[in-house]
Design a protein around this motif. Structure first.
Motif, PDB file in Angstrom:
ATOM      1  N   TYR A 131      -7.667  -4.501  -4.498  1.00  0.00           N
ATOM      2  CA  TYR A 131      -6.625  -3.735  -3.846  1.00  0.00           C
ATOM      3  C   TYR A 131      -7.265  -2.443  -3.338  1.00  0.00           C
ATOM      4  CZ  TYR A 131      -2.097  -1.374  -3.416  1.00  0.00           C
ATOM      5  OH  TYR A 131      -1.005  -0.713  -2.951  1.00  0.00           O
ATOM      6  N   PRO A 132      -7.211  -2.132  -2.043  1.00  0.00           N
ATOM      7  CA  PRO A 132      -7.904  -0.946  -1.511  1.00  0.00           C
ATOM      8  C   PRO A 132      -7.198   0.367  -1.882  1.00  0.00           C
ATOM      9  CG  PRO A 132      -6.730  -2.043   0.248  1.00  0.00           C
ATOM     10  CD  PRO A 132      -6.565  -2.893  -0.985  1.00  0.00           C
ATOM     11  N   LEU A 143       0.841  -1.190   0.000  1.00  0.00           N
ATOM     12  CA  LEU A 143       0.000   0.000   0.000  1.00  0.00           C
ATOM     13  C   LEU A 143       0.876   1.240   0.000  1.00  0.00           C
ATOM     14  CD1 LEU A 143      -2.761  -0.899   2.605  1.00  0.00           C
ATOM     15  CD2 LEU A 143      -3.011  -0.733   0.146  1.00  0.00           C
ATOM     16  N   ASN A 144       0.537   2.166  -0.839  1.00  0.00           N
ATOM     17  CA  ASN A 144       1.261   3.425  -0.908  1.00  0.00           C
ATOM     18  C   ASN A 144       0.506   4.437  -0.043  1.00  0.00           C
ATOM     19  OD1 ASN A 144       2.914   5.523  -1.563  1.00  0.00           O
ATOM     20  ND2 ASN A 144       2.123   5.774  -3.637  1.00  0.00           N
ATOM     21  N   ILE A 145       0.921   4.575   1.199  1.00  0.00           N
ATOM     22  CA  ILE A 145       0.255   5.462   2.152  1.00  0.00           C
ATOM     23  C   ILE A 145       1.042   6.773   2.220  1.00  0.00           C
ATOM     24  CG2 ILE A 145      -0.546   5.712   4.532  1.00  0.00           C
ATOM     25  CD1 ILE A 145      -1.816   3.233   3.557  1.00  0.00           C
ATOM     26  N   SER A 146       0.391   7.862   1.854  1.00  0.00           N
ATOM     27  CA  SER A 146       1.061   9.161   1.882  1.00  0.00           C
ATOM     28  C   SER A 146       1.165   9.680   3.320  1.00  0.00           C
ATOM     29  CB  SER A 146       0.272  10.164   1.039  1.00  0.00           C
ATOM     30  OG  SER A 146      -0.965  10.459   1.666  1.00  0.00           O
ATOM     31  N   GLU A 147       1.975  10.690   3.498  1.00  0.00           N
ATOM     32  CA  GLU A 147       2.103  11.307   4.825  1.00  0.00           C
ATOM     33  C   GLU A 147       0.771  11.928   5.260  1.00  0.00           C
ATOM     34  OE1 GLU A 147       4.634  11.063   6.978  1.00  0.00           O
ATOM     35  OE2 GLU A 147       5.516   9.736   5.482  1.00  0.00           O
ATOM     36  N   GLU A 148       0.045  12.503   4.299  1.00  0.00           N
ATOM     37  CA  GLU A 148      -1.258  13.097   4.611  1.00  0.00           C
ATOM     38  C   GLU A 148      -2.231  12.023   5.102  1.00  0.00           C
ATOM     39  OE1 GLU A 148      -4.670  15.901   2.505  1.00  0.00           O
ATOM     40  OE2 GLU A 148      -3.217  14.867   1.243  1.00  0.00           O
ATOM     41  N   LYS A 186      -5.920   1.464   6.842  1.00  0.00           N
ATOM     42  CA  LYS A 186      -5.407   1.791   8.172  1.00  0.00           C
ATOM     43  C   LYS A 186      -4.943   0.545   8.922  1.00  0.00           C
ATOM     44  CE  LYS A 186      -6.494   4.071  12.540  1.00  0.00           C
ATOM     45  NZ  LYS A 186      -7.466   4.875  13.286  1.00  0.00           N
ATOM     46  N   TYR A 187      -5.721  -0.531   8.845  1.00  0.00           N
ATOM     47  CA  TYR A 187      -5.424  -1.726   9.630  1.00  0.00           C
ATOM     48  C   TYR A 187      -4.770  -2.846   8.807  1.00  0.00           C
ATOM     49  CZ  TYR A 187      -8.341   0.701  12.970  1.00  0.00           C
ATOM     50  OH  TYR A 187      -8.866   1.642  13.818  1.00  0.00           O
ATOM     51  N   ASN A 188      -4.377  -2.530   7.581  1.00  0.00           N
ATOM     52  CA  ASN A 188      -3.704  -3.482   6.698  1.00  0.00           C
ATOM     53  C   ASN A 188      -4.493  -4.786   6.571  1.00  0.00           C
ATOM     54  OD1 ASN A 188      -1.702  -4.254   4.927  1.00  0.00           O
ATOM     55  ND2 ASN A 188      -0.435  -5.154   6.540  1.00  0.00           N
ATOM     56  N   ASN A 210     -11.424  -7.153  18.154  1.00  0.00           N
ATOM     57  CA  ASN A 210     -11.278  -5.710  18.359  1.00  0.00           C
ATOM     58  C   ASN A 210     -11.472  -4.946  17.047  1.00  0.00           C
ATOM     59  OD1 ASN A 210     -10.695  -6.087  21.070  1.00  0.00           O
ATOM     60  ND2 ASN A 210      -8.528  -6.339  20.660  1.00  0.00           N
ATOM     61  N   LEU A 211     -11.200  -5.592  15.918  1.00  0.00           N
ATOM     62  CA  LEU A 211     -11.413  -4.968  14.612  1.00  0.00           C
ATOM     63  C   LEU A 211     -12.804  -5.265  14.075  1.00  0.00           C
ATOM     64  CD1 LEU A 211      -8.052  -5.610  12.715  1.00  0.00           C
ATOM     65  CD2 LEU A 211      -8.867  -3.479  13.717  1.00  0.00           C
TER      66      LEU A 211
END
Length: 150
Positions: free
Chosen positions: A146-147, A24-29, A137-139, A105-106
């Motif tokens: 693909y999310p 996953l390409n998660i940006s800083e934002e 967020k929770y992989n 919990n998820l």
């Protein structure tokens, strides 16, 4: 010749069976939205009074993510959102029923989402985006897709 064919077959078998997970390409934002601490807008209520149902999402950062990272309303068709939501809900509910395998919990509660009910665009839009947010967020993977957000 048999030796070359055997090696070629073995190579193709290994190459075909190797898993290719896209990272996953998660940006800083987006990371910043995930790490948002509690705020008054953290509770997102998805409701349709005429159908007498509601979904309440309490996940710090979702409201921020929805309004800053998610694709804007109108980007997806309602049909697209309904089809994806149906798949995500089925997988979600299966995981709720397996607390020894998936974290309770998820996956706390089942979602009653029926394909024969027209929930409207806004409900489908917010529910779909919650599933995308949750997976990123929770992989997690709630389906074969693909999310992505881009």
């Amino acid at each position: 010749m048999k030796y070359i064919v055997s090696i070629l077959f073995l190579f193709m078998l290994i190459w075909g069976c190797s898993s290719s997970k896209e990272a996953l390409n998660i940006s800083e934002e987006e990371k910043s939205a995930f790490n948002t601490k509690e705020s008054p807008q953290d509770t997102v209520k998805i409701a349709n009074d005429s159908l007498e149902y509601e979904i309440i999402i309490i996940d710090p950062g979702f409201y921020t993510w929805l309004n800053s990272i998610a694709k804007p309303r109108g980007f997806y068709s309602q049909n697209y959102l309904e089809n994806r939501n149906q798949i995500y809900v089925i997988n979600w509910n299966q995981r709720v029923m397996q607390p020894m395998r998936y974290s309770p919990n998820l996956y706390e509660m089942q979602i009653d989402y029926r394909s024969d009910i027209d929930y409207g665009y806004e409900v489908n839009y917010q529910l779909y985006n919650y599933f995308i947010y949750f997976q990123r967020k929770y992989n997690q993977r709630l389906g074969p897709f693909y999310p992505r957000i881009n």
